[in-house]
Design an enzyme around this catalytic site. Structure first.
Site, PDB file in Angstrom:
ATOM      1  N   GLU A  25     -39.559 -30.641 -29.825  1.00 35.79           N
ATOM      2  CA  GLU A  25     -40.943 -30.830 -30.247  1.00 35.79           C
ATOM      3  C   GLU A  25     -41.406 -29.475 -30.833  1.00 35.79           C
ATOM      4  OE1 GLU A  25     -42.341 -32.146 -26.581  1.00 35.79           O
ATOM      5  OE2 GLU A  25     -42.345 -34.175 -27.231  1.00 35.79           O
ATOM      6  N   CYS A  56     -44.361 -25.983 -15.098  1.00 36.22           N
ATOM      7  CA  CYS A  56     -44.115 -26.285 -16.622  1.00 36.22           C
ATOM      8  C   CYS A  56     -43.172 -27.636 -16.853  1.00 36.22           C
ATOM      9  CB  CYS A  56     -43.038 -25.210 -17.117  1.00 36.22           C
ATOM     10  SG  CYS A  56     -42.552 -25.294 -18.995  1.00 36.22           S
ATOM     11  N   CYS A 105     -34.756 -26.439 -20.449  1.00 28.20           N
ATOM     12  CA  CYS A 105     -34.808 -25.113 -19.870  1.00 28.20           C
ATOM     13  C   CYS A 105     -34.173 -24.934 -18.762  1.00 28.20           C
ATOM     14  CB  CYS A 105     -36.312 -24.673 -20.090  1.00 28.20           C
ATOM     15  SG  CYS A 105     -36.413 -22.902 -19.554  1.00 28.20           S
ATOM     16  N   CYS A 132     -49.148 -25.839 -24.154  1.00 27.61           N
ATOM     17  CA  CYS A 132     -48.070 -25.034 -23.561  1.00 27.61           C
ATOM     18  C   CYS A 132     -47.553 -25.939 -22.204  1.00 27.61           C
ATOM     19  CB  CYS A 132     -48.668 -23.762 -23.023  1.00 27.61           C
ATOM     20  SG  CYS A 132     -49.200 -22.753 -24.243  1.00 27.61           S
ATOM     21  N   CYS A 182     -46.023 -23.404 -33.193  1.00 23.72           N
ATOM     22  CA  CYS A 182     -45.192 -23.311 -31.655  1.00 23.72           C
ATOM     23  C   CYS A 182     -43.762 -24.037 -31.929  1.00 23.72           C
ATOM     24  CB  CYS A 182     -46.340 -23.849 -30.577  1.00 23.72           C
ATOM     25  SG  CYS A 182     -45.523 -23.675 -29.223  1.00 23.72           S
ATOM     26  N   CYS A 194     -39.560 -23.223 -13.995  1.00 21.73           N
ATOM     27  CA  CYS A 194     -40.817 -23.043 -13.371  1.00 21.73           C
ATOM     28  C   CYS A 194     -41.472 -24.044 -13.059  1.00 21.73           C
ATOM     29  CB  CYS A 194     -41.524 -22.231 -14.531  1.00 21.73           C
ATOM     30  SG  CYS A 194     -40.551 -20.898 -15.239  1.00 21.73           S
TER      31      CYS A 194
HETATM   32  N1  SAH Z   1     -39.746 -19.921 -21.920  1.00 14.70           N
HETATM   33  C1  SAH Z   1     -40.753 -19.084 -22.492  1.00 14.70           C
HETATM   34  C2  SAH Z   1     -41.463 -19.652 -23.760  1.00 14.70           C
HETATM   35  C3  SAH Z   1     -42.035 -21.145 -23.388  1.00 14.70           C
HETATM   36  S1  SAH Z   1     -43.203 -21.382 -22.072  1.00 14.70           S
HETATM   37  C4  SAH Z   1     -41.842 -18.525 -21.317  1.00 14.70           C
HETATM   38  O1  SAH Z   1     -41.700 -19.082 -20.423  1.00 14.70           O
HETATM   39  O2  SAH Z   1     -42.535 -17.868 -21.887  1.00 14.70           O
HETATM   40  C5  SAH Z   1     -44.827 -21.060 -23.316  1.00 14.70           C
HETATM   41  C6  SAH Z   1     -46.119 -20.808 -22.301  1.00 14.70           C
HETATM   42  O3  SAH Z   1     -46.369 -21.891 -21.885  1.00 14.70           O
HETATM   43  C7  SAH Z   1     -45.360 -19.602 -21.056  1.00 14.70           C
HETATM   44  O4  SAH Z   1     -46.358 -18.600 -21.058  1.00 14.70           O
HETATM   45  C8  SAH Z   1     -45.573 -20.673 -20.200  1.00 14.70           C
HETATM   46  O5  SAH Z   1     -45.614 -20.045 -18.772  1.00 14.70           O
HETATM   47  C9  SAH Z   1     -46.706 -21.538 -20.488  1.00 14.70           C
HETATM   48  N2  SAH Z   1     -46.767 -22.833 -19.768  1.00 14.70           N
HETATM   49  C10 SAH Z   1     -45.810 -23.291 -19.001  1.00 14.70           C
HETATM   50  N3  SAH Z   1     -46.264 -24.509 -18.291  1.00 14.70           N
HETATM   51  C11 SAH Z   1     -47.544 -24.573 -18.466  1.00 14.70           C
HETATM   52  C12 SAH Z   1     -48.553 -25.334 -18.333  1.00 14.70           C
HETATM   53  N4  SAH Z   1     -48.453 -26.500 -17.417  1.00 14.70           N
HETATM   54  N5  SAH Z   1     -50.081 -25.139 -18.515  1.00 14.70           N
HETATM   55  C13 SAH Z   1     -50.276 -23.939 -19.256  1.00 14.70           C
HETATM   56  N6  SAH Z   1     -49.287 -22.924 -19.790  1.00 14.70           N
HETATM   57  C14 SAH Z   1     -47.961 -23.210 -19.284  1.00 14.70           C
HETATM   58 FE1  SF4 Z   2     -38.812 -22.520 -19.210  1.00 10.91          FE
HETATM   59 FE2  SF4 Z   2     -41.017 -23.469 -19.032  1.00 10.91          FE
HETATM   60 FE3  SF4 Z   2     -40.290 -21.444 -17.374  1.00 10.91          FE
HETATM   61 FE4  SF4 Z   2     -40.841 -21.053 -20.066  1.00 10.91          FE
HETATM   62  S1  SF4 Z   2     -42.439 -21.519 -18.317  1.00 10.91           S
HETATM   63  S2  SF4 Z   2     -39.075 -20.433 -18.888  1.00 10.91           S
HETATM   64  S3  SF4 Z   2     -40.016 -23.110 -20.837  1.00 10.91           S
HETATM   65  S4  SF4 Z   2     -39.519 -23.620 -17.459  1.00 10.91           S
END
Ligand code: SAH
Ligand code: SF4
Length: 360
Positions: free
Chosen positions: A96, A123, A116, A341, A109, A120
């Site tokens: 995406e 996420c 991944c 995000c 973006c 986390c």
């Molecule tokens: N893996 C990288 C880049 C992709 S995530 C990283 O973790 O930085 C991009 C951003 O979106 C990151 O800051 C992540 O922590 C944030 N993010 C992930 N899940 C989210 C959510 N549910 N609501 C808001 N931001 C989120």
């Molecule tokens: Fe992976 Fe989502 Fe964590 Fe970024 S925030 S490292 S995309 S699991």
């Protein structure tokens, strides 16, 4: 057949020197420049569009290099103007890409992996196991498709910033991300300056140092917690590379790069949004040049967290500001189409499950 966007400028020149063995050095440079510009500045996606080139040159590259774009599988338009494209890779995996327009500029973006590995807890992408690293062409092609779709080739620039904040952890796909950044930065190519590109990482310690020396864009650090206890519970990667490690890396990064690092922090109600957390975070922020980008949590089906209240968010901001730091609050965009995000996740998960099913 290799895709053109898997090659940086020097790779293209090398490749052409093998295809056109009769060309002298001057002519080789001229042809490389012409074709590089046709592709990256005019948006031509097949050699037959390369005007003024001798037909034998067109034929030779047609047989050796693939110029085709990724296929658009689905396009969604949010009521706030955000556009999300679901793109199909040659191997049928899906990624995406999200375009976020604002009054003054547009941000694209892009994804760096399908899924991944890092899981986390807040996420959505993290619930999708890693399927694969994207190649440089699969990264660059997200931008090419967006430019096609926004009709940017002959009109005014609509994509001003590129952020590696889609699916995946860019620093776990280091070499391909590095090559894609070289193509982005090329002044005869896509021509984005260092300050127009941001790589976001969850804190892959050794590769932050490497990125400082070899990639050199803006860096965003997904911190999301002010101490190791909370961060361990939200981001399992913290057990491998903890906050102390990351502070050292960020220090190194800013020495090389000079720009402030963006700290990203998703505010989760009763998890990381207390006054105590704000103070601890301020303390971390005083250890290297940075500014805070608070992010409203974007919920997704099945997640156990909820966004912080407005009052708590304001209190949090006030404390960090009082400690002398710059804070911005990023509102969620495109959340009605799950384009915000952390909401990106595709059907590749099913493909992955299916392929592991076949292996067993
Ligand atoms: N893996 C990288 C880049 C992709 S995530 C990283 O973790 O930085 C991009 C951003 O979106 C990151 O800051 C992540 O922590 C944030 N993010 C992930 N899940 C989210 C959510 N549910 N609501 C808001 N931001 C989120
Ligand atoms: Fe992976 Fe989502 Fe964590 Fe970024 S925030 S490292 S995309 S699991």
């Amino acid at each position: 057949m290799i895709n053109f966007a898997d090659l940086n400028y020097l790779d293209v020149k090398k490749k052409f020197s093998k295809i056109f063995i009769d060309l002298d050095r001057k002519k080789l440079s001229m042809r490389t420049n012409q074709i590089w510009k046709f592709y990256y500045q005019k948006g031509y996606f097949k050699p037959s569009l390369f005007s003024n080139l001798p037909s034998e040159i067109i034929k030779a590259i047609e047989n050796k290099i693939n110029f085709t774009r990724l296929k658009i599988k689905k396009k969604q338009l949010s009521k706030d103007g955000t556009i999300k494209w679901l793109l199909e890779l040659k191997d049928k995996n899906l990624v995406e890409t999200v375009y976020i327009p604002s009054e003054s500029h547009g941000t694209l973006c892009i994804s760096s992996q399908v899924g991944c590995t890092l899981n986390c807890k807040f996420c959505h992408t993290g619930t999708q196991p890693l399927v694969k690293n994207l190649s440089s062409n699969e990264i660059i092609n997200q931008i090419m498709v967006a430019k096609d779709e926004l009709n940017e080739w002959f009109e005014q620039k609509k994509i001003n910033n590129i952020v590696y904040m889609g699916m995946g952890e860019p620093l776990y796909n280091f070499e391909n991300v590095k090559k894609s950044v070289q193509i982005l930065k090329d002044t005869n190519g896509l021509n984005f300056s260092n300050k127009r590109i941001t790589i976001s990482t969850s804190g892959i310690s050794p590769n932050i140092k490497k990125a400082a020396n070899e990639i050199g864009t803006y860096l965003a650090l997904s911190l999301h917690a002010p101490n190791n206890n909370i961060r361990n519970s939200l981001m399992p990667i913290n057990k491998k590379f903890n906050i102390k490690n990351i502070i050292e890396d960020c220090n190194h990064y800013t020495k090389e790069n000079k720009n402030k690092i963006f700290i990203e922090y998703v505010l989760l109600k009763n998890i990381n949004d207390s006054a105590k957390c704000a103070k601890q975070l301020s303390n971390i922020m005083s250890k290297f040049p940075c500014k805070l980008n608070l992010i409203q949590f974007n919920p997704w089906p099945g997640v156990k967290y909820t966004p912080s209240t407005y009052e708590q968010t304001l209190k949090f901001i006030e404390i960090v500001q009082k400690n002398g730091h710059i804070v911005t609050l990023r509102k969620s965009r495109g959340d009605d189409i799950l384009g915000a995000c952390g909401q990106l996740k595709t059907a590749s998960e099913r493909a992955k499950r299916f392929s592991s099913f076949l292996k067993n």
